[in-house]
Structure formats: C-alpha cells, structure tokens
Design an enzyme around this catalytic site. Structure first.
Site, PDB file in Angstrom:
ATOM      1  N   ASP A 163       0.847  -1.201   0.000  1.00  0.00           N
ATOM      2  CA  ASP A 163       0.000   0.000   0.000  1.00  0.00           C
ATOM      3  C   ASP A 163       0.884   1.255   0.000  1.00  0.00           C
ATOM      4  O   ASP A 163       1.418   1.635   1.041  1.00  0.00           O
ATOM      5  CB  ASP A 163      -0.887  -0.066   1.260  1.00  0.00           C
ATOM      6  CG  ASP A 163      -1.797   1.140   1.388  1.00  0.00           C
ATOM      7  OD1 ASP A 163      -1.906   1.918   0.421  1.00  0.00           O
ATOM      8  OD2 ASP A 163      -2.404   1.291   2.470  1.00  0.00           O
ATOM      9  N   ASP A 168     -10.218 -15.133 -17.196  1.00  0.00           N
ATOM     10  CA  ASP A 168     -11.100 -15.506 -16.095  1.00  0.00           C
ATOM     11  C   ASP A 168     -12.297 -16.307 -16.622  1.00  0.00           C
ATOM     12  O   ASP A 168     -12.898 -15.934 -17.643  1.00  0.00           O
ATOM     13  CB  ASP A 168     -11.598 -14.221 -15.416  1.00  0.00           C
ATOM     14  CG  ASP A 168     -12.460 -14.502 -14.209  1.00  0.00           C
ATOM     15  OD1 ASP A 168     -11.911 -14.989 -13.216  1.00  0.00           O
ATOM     16  OD2 ASP A 168     -13.681 -14.247 -14.272  1.00  0.00           O
ATOM     17  N   GLU A 222      -8.208 -19.877 -17.174  1.00  0.00           N
ATOM     18  CA  GLU A 222      -8.841 -20.472 -15.990  1.00  0.00           C
ATOM     19  C   GLU A 222      -9.767 -21.565 -16.499  1.00  0.00           C
ATOM     20  O   GLU A 222     -10.964 -21.366 -16.699  1.00  0.00           O
ATOM     21  CB  GLU A 222      -9.617 -19.437 -15.170  1.00  0.00           C
ATOM     22  CG  GLU A 222      -9.967 -20.009 -13.808  1.00  0.00           C
ATOM     23  CD  GLU A 222     -11.044 -19.249 -13.061  1.00  0.00           C
ATOM     24  OE1 GLU A 222     -11.188 -19.479 -11.867  1.00  0.00           O
ATOM     25  OE2 GLU A 222     -11.760 -18.434 -13.671  1.00  0.00           O
TER      26      GLU A 222
HETATM   27  C1  NOJ Z   1     -12.696 -16.662 -11.099  1.00  0.00           C
HETATM   28  C2  NOJ Z   1     -11.908 -15.713 -10.244  1.00  0.00           C
HETATM   29  O1  NOJ Z   1     -10.656 -16.277  -9.958  1.00  0.00           O
HETATM   30  C3  NOJ Z   1     -12.749 -15.462  -9.005  1.00  0.00           C
HETATM   31  O2  NOJ Z   1     -12.021 -14.768  -8.015  1.00  0.00           O
HETATM   32  C4  NOJ Z   1     -13.984 -14.711  -9.429  1.00  0.00           C
HETATM   33  O3  NOJ Z   1     -14.826 -14.559  -8.301  1.00  0.00           O
HETATM   34  C5  NOJ Z   1     -14.757 -15.468 -10.514  1.00  0.00           C
HETATM   35  N1  NOJ Z   1     -13.903 -15.997 -11.540  1.00  0.00           N
HETATM   36  C6  NOJ Z   1     -15.750 -14.566 -11.195  1.00  0.00           C
HETATM   37  O4  NOJ Z   1     -15.088 -13.623 -12.005  1.00  0.00           O
END
Ligand code: NOJ
Length: 571
Positions: free
Chosen positions: A52, A230, A292
């Site tokens: 921070d 994501d 992901e």
């Molecule tokens: C996967 C992400 O890693 C997570 O943190 C998030 O809540 C969900 N996708 C929705 O975007």
C-alpha cells in the site's frame, strides 16, 4: 472453483538440414526460439493485498512497483495481476466497469505505465487478468442494455422472458441462487453465472467480440505480455435454455454431469479462444494466454490448448491444484497425465491462488509445515512445465480466515456464512516485516494481517538461511541454471513407492533426480538409474531440505528425513 464453490471452482520448429535456397530461407526467417513463458516463473499478485503506497489500507499499483526489486531478487519473471480495472469491487475487481482504465483506488494509468516500464527494466513481464464472461452491472454497456428492450446494446447481455413459475429455467449461479435476476423495468430476466452484479456478456453478438478484442489490443499495445482469462469456459449458454440436470450429491463445478451442463464448456468457447489467440499472435514477443480452465478430466482441460495448439498456451489444471492431501500415488498419477496431456501442450503447475485455501494450510500437518512448504515448492519448481506461484507462498503465509460473519469481506462468505466462509483467508496482506500491519500499510488494512507476521515475514526470512523464502530463491536459481530442470523430460522413478515421489528430469547431456518424502517418518529410498538408461548409481547434491553434505549421494540406498526433499545431478 471455491469450499463447495472452492472445491468445485508452437510447437518448437524443427531445424532441418537444408541447402541452397532453402538454407537461405531458414537463415532469413530465423528458427523460432523457445517462447519466454516456457522458461518463466509466474507470480500471482492480488493488488489489494500486495503493498500500500498511499497508506489507505489497500494495496495499489505504486505499491507493486515499489516491490519489483524484491520480486527480481526472488527470481520471478512474470506477474499475473488480478483485475485492477475500475470496478464497484463487488467481487474485488472481477466485476469490471471499464476495460480500458485503471481503478482509481489502485492508481492512475501513468502509475500502470510506470509499473510496466520499471518491470521491463528488470526483465519482468506483466500479465493482466481479462474477464470476458461478464462485466459489472455498472458498466455503461450494461446500464444501456438494461435501459430498454430496444436499446442498441440490449443484445450485448442475455435477457429472457420468465416462465410461468418465475425464471426462464432452473440454472443456478456458481455463487448460489438462481442465475437469473428479474429487472422489473423491462420485465425480463438477466443471466449471470456469478453474482447478479456480474451479468454475462453475450458472446454470440459480434459487437461484443469486437469490443472485447479491442480492449485486449489496448493493453497489448501498451506492452503487456498476455492475459489470464477468467472463467473463460462459461462464455456460452445453450440458446434453447434447457433445464440443467440436478443430481443429488453431484454438485461439483467442472463436472460435465452436473447442473452446469447447458451453460459451461460449450464448444463455441474454442472459437473465441482461437480468435483471441490470433489477436495476440499479431504482436511480437510471444504474448501468452493463461486460461482459468476447469474440467474433471485431462482430456477436457487439454482441449483449451486447441487442436493445433492455437488457443490457450497455458491452461490451468485444477485437478492437480485441488489435490488436498500429500499422496504420492495421487501426485504421480496427476503429474503423469498432465505431462502426457492429449494435446501435447506445455504444462502449467500451481498449488494456490486467490480462490483456494493456501496450500501451506491444505498440506500442512501443523508440525512439519515449513518442511512441507519446501517439499511442495520443490515439486512446483522441478516439474516439466511453467510454475505459477501465489504471492506469499514463498514466505509460508497461512490462511487467516474470518472468525465472525461481521468480519467477512468476500460476498461468498457474506451470503453463505457459516457454511461458506469465503476467500478472505487466502487474500490477506503480504507480510513484509515485523512493523505495524506487517509493513503493508500504516492504515488499518482492508483485511487483517495474519497474527504470525512477526515471525513470518520477508525481513526475518531473508536473514534466516533455512527459511521457506531462501529455499524458494535457491530453487528458482537452480531451475534457471540446470538445463535439465528447464528442458529435461519427466521420467517417473520407483513407481510403486507409496511414500516417496521420485523422478528424473532427463536430457542427453545430463539429468537431475528429485526425491520427495511425503510422510512424517524418515524413509530409505532405492533408485535404480540403470533401469532408466543412465549408467550411474550416485548423484551430486544440488539442493536438499536437510543437511546432505557435499559428497555424492548413493542413490541405490539413501535416507530422506520426514518430508525431506533431495535434488541431485546425475550424468
Ligand atoms: C474466477 C476468479 O478467480 C474469481 O475470483 C472470481 O470470483 C470469478 N472468476 C468470477 O469472475
């Protein structure tokens, strides 16, 4: 993906000997070098918790820049920064309200440009998080879309009429409840795979694709090295909206037989992955996509490499990352299947991230936790593939889970308490030193610092030669200096052993042997190199988690202490 939710959440060109005109062509074209991301150690940063700089209790971009020397010294090559775009922060950045800007609470675009430039000086790459499945409900695209049925952006999101009994079908959100929210103004339901504040974009609309690829180019033009995608498998839904099967006791995200059958992993996802990859491939410097990508089997995850390795270069294998217990047979099986994935894609390995209990806690037995942290670090950094770390794992940071509902920040915990405690525990501030708030901030941090910060922190561990931090540093350096650790094939050894996981990283010019004792008792290991085509019986110690001395270790019989690891060089 996360507890129920947690659990559930170039090829190398061959150089041929050619002559005459062809030889000239090769000389001119240059043989494509190995892409940087095969050699890199990737490090995930959760910006809110990293450092921070303005002492408001929240990490920021300048904070990350101020710690680049630390990251360089650690040895990492690329930073995956979780979303730092403007956002109402309902899901801490995974609800984006502007894809081409920086969240004011994290800094300015000038701060981000400075981070890129300073990282470049240190040869560190920046990977952005790219959230394609959904935006925030405060994104101007959605505000327009929700305003009327005939708004030009109406079809950018998914709107449907309800059925007689309520929502259009029985689809549920990964974060709980129906996946449909009624907007009374237009009397239609809006679809959201995650929170209602995260409406899904309609990837069947070409305008959405154009806008998102344009956003990707914005960051690529700035020089980011790629994206972590994501929730990319949930981009499409079956337009006929069939009800999903609901199976009692089989409710795991990623399982193709569960209630996500018609809104997860639809084949159209691969068209988008190819299109996005083509966008990246127009840029120099081997830009990379990390996906992901969940899946209950390797064949499913492997699809995201693309049939011609033309989709995601580094899909995330959650099967491996979700192994919750140190089990030699389980690790051996999962490593082998990943190393031999059907697409022959380059593996990516990780054990922790911001959605999952830190592996220090998952594997730790509360007695040998630091030894176990060194063992898992060894596994991560000696396998054939790209290792990806989560901030703080190099310190042995633990989860610091909320004790009461009032403390919870993550909506998963707010909604689901006490069955779901949320993900705050693995997202606590970095423990930089023993000063107030662990040196993260002089203001009260947005999440409480773990109480162990006086012992577990960068300053203390830097001066302790046996610390987890120093072990990580040595491992990362070793990985970069031992060619076999970077390029050797993975060869399993002592395959019937249930207690010690052993393998070789083998090249024609020399190999490295790795042995990991996954039990709390000392174990005698007997490794037969000859059976693997190596005419040797001993290894020169490179690194171990215990005192080995400098003399060669007799691999035909050697003893590993509880959770001990040995790495040695053989010819
Ligand atoms: C996967 C992400 O890693 C997570 O943190 C998030 O809540 C969900 N996708 C929705 O975007």
């Amino acid at each position: 993906m996360f507890s129920k939710v947690r659990k559930s959440l170039v090829a190398l060109m061959a150089l041929s000997i050619v002559s005459g005109v062809a030889a000239k062509a090769v000389a001119n074209e240059q043989v494509k070098a190995e892409p940087w991301w095969k050699q890199a150690v990737v490090y995930e940063i959760y910006p809110r918790s990293f450092a921070d700089s303005d002492n408001n209790g929240m990490g920021d971009i300048k904070g990350i820049t101020s710690k680049l020397d630390y990251l360089k010294d650690l040895g990492v090559d690329a930073l995956w920064i979780t979303p730092c775009y403007p956002s109402p922060q309902v899901d801490f950045g995974y609800d984006i309200s502007d894809y081409k800007a920086i969240a004011p609470e994290y800094g300015t675009m000038a701060d981000f440009d400075e981070l890129l430039a300073e990282a470049k000086k240190r040869d560190i790459k920046i990977i952005m998080d790219f959230v394609m499945n959904h935006s925030s409900d405060k994104h101007p695209w959605f505000v327009e879309s929700a305003s009327s049925k005939d708004n030009p952006k109406r079809d950018w999101y998914i709107w449907k009429n309800g059925a007689a009994s309520g929502p259009p079908n029985n689809w549920i959100s990964l974060f709980g409840g129906s996946a449909w929210k009624l907007y009374p103004k237009t009397n239609q339901y809006n679809y959201h795979f995650f929170y209602p504040e995260q409406p899904d974009l309609n990837w069947r609309n070409p305008e959405v694709r154009t806008a998102m690829y344009d956003a990707a180019r914005f960051w690529l033009d700035k020089g980011v090295a790629g994206f972590r995608l994501d929730a990319v498998q949930t981009l499409f839904e079956d337009p006929k909206l069939p009800d999903n099967p609901v199976r009692e006791g089989k409710n795991q995200y990623g399982d193709p037989n569960t209630e996500y059958l018609h809104n997860d992993k639809l084949p159209e996802v691969h068209d988008v992955l190819r299109e996005l990859r083509a966008v990246l491939d127009k840029y120099p410097g081997d830009r990379v996509l990390i996906g992901e990508t969940s899946g209950s089997d390797i064949a499913e995850i492997s699809k995201s490499y693309g049939k011609d390795l033309d989709e995601v270069q580094l899909p995330m294998n959650f099967i491996l990352a979700y192994i919750n217990k140190l089990s030699v047979p389980e690790f051996r099986k999962r490593i082998e299947e990943w190393d031999n994935n059907p697409a022959r894609g380059w593996p990516l390995y990780f054990f922790s991230n911001h959605d999952q209990v830190r592996h220090y806690v998952r594997y730790g037995d509360k007695i040998h936790n630091n030894e176990i942290a060194k063992l898992t670090a060894t596994l991560l950094l000696t396998l054939r593939g790209t290792p990806m770390m989560y901030y703080g794992e190099e310190l042995g940071m633990q989860n610091n889970d909320p004790k009461t509902k009032e403390e919870v920040q993550d909506p998963i915990g707010k909604i689901g308490w006490p069955a779901e405690i949320g993900r705050d525990g693995e997202r606590t501030p970095v423990q930089w030193n023993a000063d107030v708030n662990a040196g993260f901030s002089t203001a009260k941090p947005w999440l409480p610092v773990s109480p162990n910060y006086k012992q577990v922190n960068v300053v203390v561990e830097s001066s302790d030669k046996n610390s987890v931090l120093n072990f990580y540093k040595q491992l990362i350096r070793l990985r970069k200096t031992e060619d076999a650790l970077m390029h050797g094939t993975y060869v399993a050894m002592d395959e019937k052993n249930q207690d010690v996981l052993s393998y070789l990283r083998k090249t024609n010019k020399g190999s490295v042997v790795v042995a990991l004792n996954m039990t709390p008792a000392s174990k005698v290991v007997q490794l037969d190199l000859k059976s693997k085509g190596i005419d040797a019986e001993s290894a020169n110690p490179l690194l171990a988690s215990y005192e080995v001395g400098s003399s060669n270790a007799n691999l035909k019989s050697f003893t590993l202490p509880a959770y001990g690891v040995f790495i040695g060089k053989v010819k």
